[in-house]
Design a protein around this motif. Structure first.
Motif, PDB file in Angstrom:
ATOM      1  N   ASP A 295       0.868  -1.056   0.122  1.00  0.00           N
ATOM      2  CA  ASP A 295      -0.021  -0.040  -0.121  1.00  0.00           C
ATOM      3  C   ASP A 295       1.024   1.221  -0.090  1.00  0.00           C
ATOM      4  O   ASP A 295       1.766   1.307   0.778  1.00  0.00           O
TER       5      ASP A 295
ATOM      6  N   GLU B 201       1.424   5.005   1.007  1.00  0.00           N
ATOM      7  CA  GLU B 201       0.660   6.101   1.624  1.00  0.00           C
ATOM      8  C   GLU B 201       0.034   7.332   0.954  1.00  0.00           C
ATOM      9  O   GLU B 201       0.962   7.854   0.233  1.00  0.00           O
ATOM     10  N   ASN B 202      -1.052   7.683   1.178  1.00  0.00           N
ATOM     11  CA  ASN B 202      -1.724   8.752   0.514  1.00  0.00           C
ATOM     12  C   ASN B 202      -1.739   8.744  -1.069  1.00  0.00           C
ATOM     13  O   ASN B 202      -1.971   9.666  -1.675  1.00  0.00           O
TER      14      ASN B 202
ATOM     15  N   ASN C 284      -2.574   3.551  -5.350  1.00  0.00           N
ATOM     16  CA  ASN C 284      -2.836   3.307  -3.945  1.00  0.00           C
ATOM     17  C   ASN C 284      -2.207   2.210  -3.263  1.00  0.00           C
ATOM     18  O   ASN C 284      -1.792   1.855  -2.494  1.00  0.00           O
TER      19      ASN C 284
END
Length: 153
Positions: free
Chosen positions: A27, A29-30, A142
């Protein structure tokens, strides 16, 4: 009748057993994938006679700013040799619509990297994906997932 329905369901469930050998997701971040944040997948293969399917899953926002995603792929083998390649993934079709399955603000795109392939040697392998665009911090990605499945014969 209930017994027949139970048997049909049991056969269906057992015939759909998972063929996933390896699966991992990174994943970001942001929703920002930076040059300095490669995604490395470390896997150990015990049998080099098995055929595999290699899949890449990209989850991106509908605000992803480009039509393509460029990746650099580095594969390292048990004998310490390595291979580097680049890949351009079409994110948008000719009509301007997202290629993946979109729901709300996000889209999921599955790419088949290779089908029914064999690894030369058993042992530890590393497959690393780097975003290879003009943007140091690529907005709108993402997560990145990699799966190794035993191929259906």
């Amino acid at each position: 009748m209930r017994n027949l329905l139970f048997c049909v369901c049991l056969v269906f469930l057992t015939s759909c057993s998972s063929n996933i050998v390896y699966e991992k997701t990174f994943d970001f971040e942001n929703g920002v994938w930076s040059y300095n944040n490669p995604s490395s997948f470390e896997l150990t293969l015990d049998d080099n006679n098995i055929k595999y399917d290699l899949l890449l899953d990209i989850n991106h926002s509908i605000s992803y700013p480009f039509e393509n995603l460029y990746l650099k792929i580095l594969t390292e083998f048990p004998d310490q040799s390595s291979v580097s390649d680049t890949l351009s993934i079409e994110m948008v079709n000719k009509q301007g619509a997202w290629v993946g399955n979109c729901s709300g603000e996000n889209c999921q795109l599955r790419i088949v990297l290779q089908e029914r392939t064999r690894f030369k040697d058993a042992g530890d392998h590393s497959i690393t994906f780097e975003q290879f665009t003009r943007e140091e911090d690529l907005q709108g990605v993402n997560s990145l997932g990699f799966s190794l499945l035993s191929s259906k014969q």
